[in-house]
Enzyme design. Structure first.
Site, short mmCIF file in Angstrom:
data_model
loop_
_atom_site.label_atom_id
_atom_site.label_comp_id
_atom_site.label_asym_id
_atom_site.label_seq_id
_atom_site.Cartn_x
_atom_site.Cartn_y
_atom_site.Cartn_z
N ASP A 188 0.78 -1.11 -0.05
CA ASP A 188 -0.14 -0.08 0.13
C ASP A 188 0.68 1.21 0.08
O ASP A 188 2.10 1.20 0.33
CB ASP A 188 -0.83 -0.01 1.15
CG ASP A 188 -0.45 -0.17 2.65
OD1 ASP A 188 0.70 -0.96 2.55
OD2 ASP A 188 -0.43 0.54 3.35
N GLU A 233 -0.50 -1.71 5.40
CA GLU A 233 0.34 -1.87 6.38
C GLU A 233 0.37 -0.29 7.07
O GLU A 233 0.81 -0.45 8.29
CB GLU A 233 1.83 -2.00 5.93
CG GLU A 233 3.05 -2.10 6.99
CD GLU A 233 3.52 -0.66 7.39
OE1 GLU A 233 3.89 -0.50 8.65
OE2 GLU A 233 3.38 0.35 6.49
#
Length: 397
Positions: free
Chosen positions: A83, A141
């Site tokens: 991400d 994350e």
């Protein structure tokens, strides 16, 4: 110990794949996705794995895959986060983000590209792998909430895969360190993250008649001061921990005693015992002050990520292999833990784990901006170090 011939073969394969590795990284950089919304990234990851005939395993989120070695009862797990961040990129490069207010400003594009390259190499030599290799491509994350690692960890447990994992490893690119360097640390590496919201409820009134009021603002100030005293006197100074008040709202006019005060902050710790102690004492301090001055209070705590602790055996295994892979002069010990956080900690709670740092800074090339900044970028030569390290971690059993 891995034979020198194997390292030479790895170097040749990585050299041959350089353009592909960089191309993948730049694609991910140009098309960043945030949080759990990583569908396009996942699609490209799956297509790459399927092309290499790597088995993709069903998972609730992200992409999980398996390369079969000789022993299917044991595994080495490798994790990459996918991400990006909510940030407008300011770099003027050919691979600049094409998505407004989305940017890979923390190196996750590189992490994903490194694990894909390692997967391709490991698949090509699967007949020589002692155990299976589990590949984890994880969203979120950076959040939201507690992130994606906790969900994938639960998924691995439900599928009976977690018990097979000998060690799990993750890498993170850091411009703080020179390209080609690899950082190792035993024990706590990154902090826990907890947040708290407090409302102190007093009794408002005229500023000229304070004796008829319960001053929430004054009580709040005493609480902040008491917390700072506790942090300097109530905990071991050799055990790093931070309690920071970020918000304090109270009062509506100069001549009115405040009826309420709202206080919010964050707690960062390197040990779970200190984490519990601070949270417990925070409420004791608040309760005591409020009772002493006749106020009520409400307190909510959002439990965040646990402390990321590198397992001694997993880290020793990693250090031995990395030393062989990159040489003594390129490996360093991380001397101090950081108050930053990583949801890789959820894996490390359940599985012997080690999280390594890959140097990606290069002053001569201008790669000096640190993570979470709109001009962050890294030396792509660091990708090749990361791929080699990942391969060695999988091959060393």
């Amino acid at each position: 110990m891995i034979l020198k011939e194997v390292f030479k073969a790895l170097d040749i394969q990585i050299q041959f794949m350089k353009e592909e590795i960089i191309s993948n990284r730049r694609y991910f950089h140009m098309h960043p996705e945030i949080g759990f919304d990583t569908l396009n990234t996942e699609k490209r990851v799956r297509e790459f794995l399927e092309k290499e005939e790597i088995e993709v395993i069903s998972s609730k989120i992200g992409v999980v895959a398996r390369i079969k070695g000789k022993d299917h009862s044991r595994m080495i797990a490798l994790r990459a986060d996918m991400d990006a961040l909510s940030l407008q990129e300011e770099n003027e490069v050919p691979y600049k983000s094409v998505c407004p207010n989305k940017m890979h400003a923390c190196g996750h594009d590189g992490h994903t590209a490194m694990l894909l390259a390692a997967a391709k190499i490991l698949q090509s030599i699967r007949s020589n792998l002692s155990v299976d290799v589990l590949l984890i491509f994880q969203p979120a994350e950076e959040g939201p909430n507690l992130g994606g690692a906790r969900i994938i960890m639960n998924d691995l447990e439900e599928q009976g895969l977690a018990d097979k994992i000998l060690y799990i490893f993750g890498l993170h690119l850091f411009n703080d360190f020179e390209t080609g360097k690899v950082g190792i640390r035993y024990g706590s590496l990154m902090s826990s993250t907890d947040e708290f919201d407090i409302k102190i409820i007093g009794k408002g009134g005229h500023a000229g008649q304070p004796h008829t009021t319960v001053d929430a603002l004054s009580i709040g100030a005493k609480f902040v001061s008491a917390v700072e005293s506790f942090m300097s006197r109530g905990k071991n100074p050799l055990d790093p921990a931070v309690c920071s008040i970020g918000i304090f709202h109270s009062g509506s006019a100069k001549n009115i005693v405040a009826e309420t005060a709202v206080i919010s902050g964050t707690i960062r710790c390197q040990t779970e015992s200190t984490r519990e102690s601070i949270l417990e004492n925070l409420e004791k301090i608040l309760k005591g002050i409020c009772e002493g001055f006749g106020a009520d209070y409400q307190m909510e705590v959002l439990r965040g990520l646990p402390v990321l602790i590198n397992d001694e055996n997993a880290t020793g295994y990693a250090e031995n292999l990395v030393q062989q892979a990159v040489g003594d002069k390129n490996i360093f010990h991380i001397m101090e833990p950081t108050m930053g956080a990583e949801d890789f900690a959820f894996y490390a709670q359940k599985i012997p784990a080690s999280f390594l740092w890959i140097g990606s800074g290069n002053k001569e090339k201008g790669f000096i901006n640190l993570a979470h900044q709109p001009r962050f970028d890294f030396d792509e030569a660091a990708l090749f170090t990361g791929v080699k390290v990942l391969c060695c971690l999988a091959m060393g059993v």
